[in-house]
Each structure stands twice: as structure tokens, then as C-alpha cells.
Design an enzyme around this catalytic site. Sequence first.
Site, PDB file in Angstrom:
ATOM      1  N   ASP A   1      -5.135  36.184  51.563  1.00 23.26           N
ATOM      2  CA  ASP A   1      -4.367  37.371  51.167  1.00 23.26           C
ATOM      3  C   ASP A   1      -3.169  37.463  52.107  1.00 23.26           C
ATOM      4  O   ASP A   1      -3.323  37.772  53.283  1.00 23.26           O
ATOM      5  CB  ASP A   1      -5.267  38.615  51.292  1.00 23.26           C
TER       6      ASP A   1
ATOM      7  N   LYS B   1       5.480  44.473  49.635  1.00 26.81           N
ATOM      8  CA  LYS B   1       5.726  44.486  51.076  1.00 26.81           C
ATOM      9  C   LYS B   1       6.896  43.586  51.455  1.00 26.81           C
ATOM     10  O   LYS B   1       7.844  44.055  52.055  1.00 26.81           O
ATOM     11  CB  LYS B   1       4.462  44.143  51.845  1.00 26.81           C
TER      12      LYS B   1
ATOM     13  N   TRP C   1      -8.465  45.777  54.295  1.00 28.60           N
ATOM     14  CA  TRP C   1      -8.222  45.005  53.071  1.00 28.60           C
ATOM     15  C   TRP C   1      -9.221  43.873  52.938  1.00 28.60           C
ATOM     16  O   TRP C   1      -9.733  43.609  51.843  1.00 28.60           O
ATOM     17  CB  TRP C   1      -6.789  44.474  53.041  1.00 28.60           C
TER      18      TRP C   1
HETATM   19  C1  LIG Z   1      -1.198  46.450  50.722  1.00 29.79           C
HETATM   20  C2  LIG Z   1      -2.236  45.391  50.837  1.00 29.79           C
HETATM   21  C3  LIG Z   1      -3.175  45.179  49.835  1.00 29.79           C
HETATM   22  C4  LIG Z   1      -3.291  46.053  48.594  1.00 29.79           C
HETATM   23  O1  LIG Z   1      -2.261  45.768  47.738  1.00 29.79           O
HETATM   24  P1  LIG Z   1      -2.151  46.485  46.289  1.00 29.79           P
HETATM   25  O2  LIG Z   1      -1.057  45.684  45.662  1.00 29.79           O
HETATM   26  O3  LIG Z   1      -1.807  47.902  46.542  1.00 29.79           O
HETATM   27  O4  LIG Z   1      -3.444  46.337  45.600  1.00 29.79           O
HETATM   28  C5  LIG Z   1      -4.068  44.135  49.991  1.00 29.79           C
HETATM   29  N1  LIG Z   1      -4.046  43.355  51.080  1.00 29.79           N
HETATM   30  C6  LIG Z   1      -3.155  43.537  52.077  1.00 29.79           C
HETATM   31  C7  LIG Z   1      -3.168  42.639  53.270  1.00 29.79           C
HETATM   32  C8  LIG Z   1      -2.224  44.567  51.991  1.00 29.79           C
HETATM   33  O5  LIG Z   1      -1.338  44.759  52.983  1.00 29.79           O
END
Ligand SMILES: *Cc1c(COP(=O)(O)O)cnc(C)c1O
Length: 357
Positions: free
Chosen positions: A170, A194, A102
Amino acid sequence: MNKKHNFYAGPAILPAEVLEGAQAAIREFGGTGLSLLEISHRSKAFEAVMDEAGALVLELMGLDSNYAVLFLTGGASSQFYMVPMNFLNEGERACYVNSGVWAAKAIKEAALFGRVEVLASSESSAFQFIPKDFAIPQDAAYLHITSNNTIYGTQYHRWPDAGDVPLFCDMSSDIFSRRLDFSKFSLIYAGAQKNLGPAGVTLVVLRRSLLDRVQRKLPAMLQYRTHAENGSMYNTPPVFPIYVSLLTLRWIRNRGLDAIEAQNLEKATRLYGEIARNSCFYAPVAGDDRSWMNIVFRTSRPELESVFLDRCKEANCVGLAGHRSAGGFRASLYNALGLESVDALIQVMREFERLHG
Ligand SMILES: *Cc1c(COP(=O)(O)O)cnc(C)c1O
């Protein structure tokens, strides 16, 4: 319904009471005589949802109105480009830490907009640790990190000292999983699916003073300013995912971040403990950087990987296959997963050892 032990990495488990609240709101919402799916986003009832959700985010983060709370679409992946588009100006450089897939995607998008410096990377070690002890150029536009690396099962337990450089993070896979000094961060984002809600909405929290830095001419929808000035209602927001996120935020507030953190630590400690004890399994990530949210482990008998996954399924434990790029196993222990689910998985691991160890 026989509810399964849900170890999926995302979309992921939600608290039972959140699912019940969501069902009720689909039938009829807040005395409106309409389903939540039918009401206007400009209705009083939904404006109250937005206000409460924003206020709860700030309350849980211990932040004040110097920060704007946004509920956007496009997933965390859209933040990968929206961040540099807004905050990496001509002639500036942005700094990133490459701690996984990511983070690497965020770096790739940022490079479309300006100079990007990767200060540290764990890529050559298959992302098995969190890069540390690097120097941060104090003229950087921002430093971007990924608090929890969902695929590799690594997590920051100590933050880099960015000095005066705005720290962006993030937090998609560990938002509200533990108590944090959120004021260290100038911008935080997280896809909801998540730890916060269903897919379809992304939480962004940013210092309002950052908005003065934007120089690029941008389409309205791609400017943070537009969403900050319009309370995330410049256009029709994702009404349903925002409402379900609000229900989760209430659930988090009612439990308290301390209790959530304590339970998350207990779940992770139990599972890592069993992985260490059990002769059939091992964890590739070392102690200091281990994630409490996504526990990655492997078997010393790789020929029996699918046998183990089948045994898990029979015991109602689902979502345990590792990410398709990493293989092995991954147990995601998000906030809503109870201790009993971790214990159910540990039972399967013990039986596996009895049969195959
Ligand atoms: C799942 C995830 C993403 C991507 O998220 P989307 O909402 O599917 O774009 C980005 N960063 C991390 C750390 C993730 O776990």
C-alpha cells in the site's frame, strides 16, 4: 485568491499547473468542443488519456507490460479486501506487517477470506517504528506492507527481503515521492488523493502472472482480471480523477523522480532539523523510520497546542493538526508542496519558541 500553504494529509496539495489544466479541461477538452465531464469514456480523446496514464505509470516505475496498470474506484480501502479476495485462496496463508491503522484495516479485511499471519507489529509501541527483522514463511501467498504510515509518520527506507513470496504494498501516501526499485513488488496500490491526484481513483499496478492464481468465483467488478483485460474500462471509469492524475504524472515525469526525491528529502530534513533545534517541539519517531511525507511532531507545551495551530492559520499554513487518533501535529509534505511552504511553517515554529519557549 490567496493560496494557502497546504499541509493536509489527504485530499492534499496538487501542483498549480495541474489545477489549471484540470480547469481548462472542464471548460473544453482536447478539441472535442465538450467538457471533459461530458465526453464519453469510449471517445478517442479519453482513450488516449487512459493509454498515456498507464504508459507513464510504467515508465516512472521502470516496469514493462508484464505489469498491468489499473485505475479503479473504491479507494485504497477497497484494495484491503480486493487483494485477499483475489490472492488468498482456500488453504493458503497471507502475511502482513502491522505498522499502523491502515495496515490493521487491511489485516482485518484479509481475515475475512483466509488465514492471515501478522509477522510483526509495532502496535504495542503506538506504531512509532517500522517492524523489521522477521522471518517470512516461503509458502505464503503474499506479504503485505504499507510503505508510508500516513497517521504515525513512519516510512520504510529499507525493504524486507521477501524471497520468492510476492511483495504487495500500500503506497497510498508516498507513491512517486522517491526513486524505488518497483520491480521488487508484485502488486502496488495507492489512493490518488495524496500524491497523485484528486479523490475518486485508485492506482493498482500488478504483475499479470498473478492473475492466473485467482481461484475464487468473484463478481466481475471485484476481479483484477476483469479490469486488466478491459484496460480499466469494463465500466465507466472515474474520468475526471484519472485525467487529473495524468496531469500529475506528466508533472512528475517532467521534473523527474530524482529531483522530486531530492526536494522531498530537503523539505523533510529542514523540518525535522527545526523540530530538533526548537525547544518547544519534538518528534516521537526515531530517525531511521521517519517519514519524508508526513512529519509528525508534538509540543512540549501541550496546553498550547491550539495556540500553535491558530498561529499556523494566521500565517496561511493549514492542515497541521495531527490525525484525530494521534493528536499533536502533522505536516504532510507531498510532492507538490514547495520549500517555501516548509520555510513558512518553520518561521511560525521559531516565533512560537520566542513567545513560549
Ligand atoms: C489514506 C490511506 C488509505 C485510505 O485511502 P482511501 O482511498 O480513503 O480508501 C489507505 N492506506 C494509506 C497508507 C493511506 O494513507
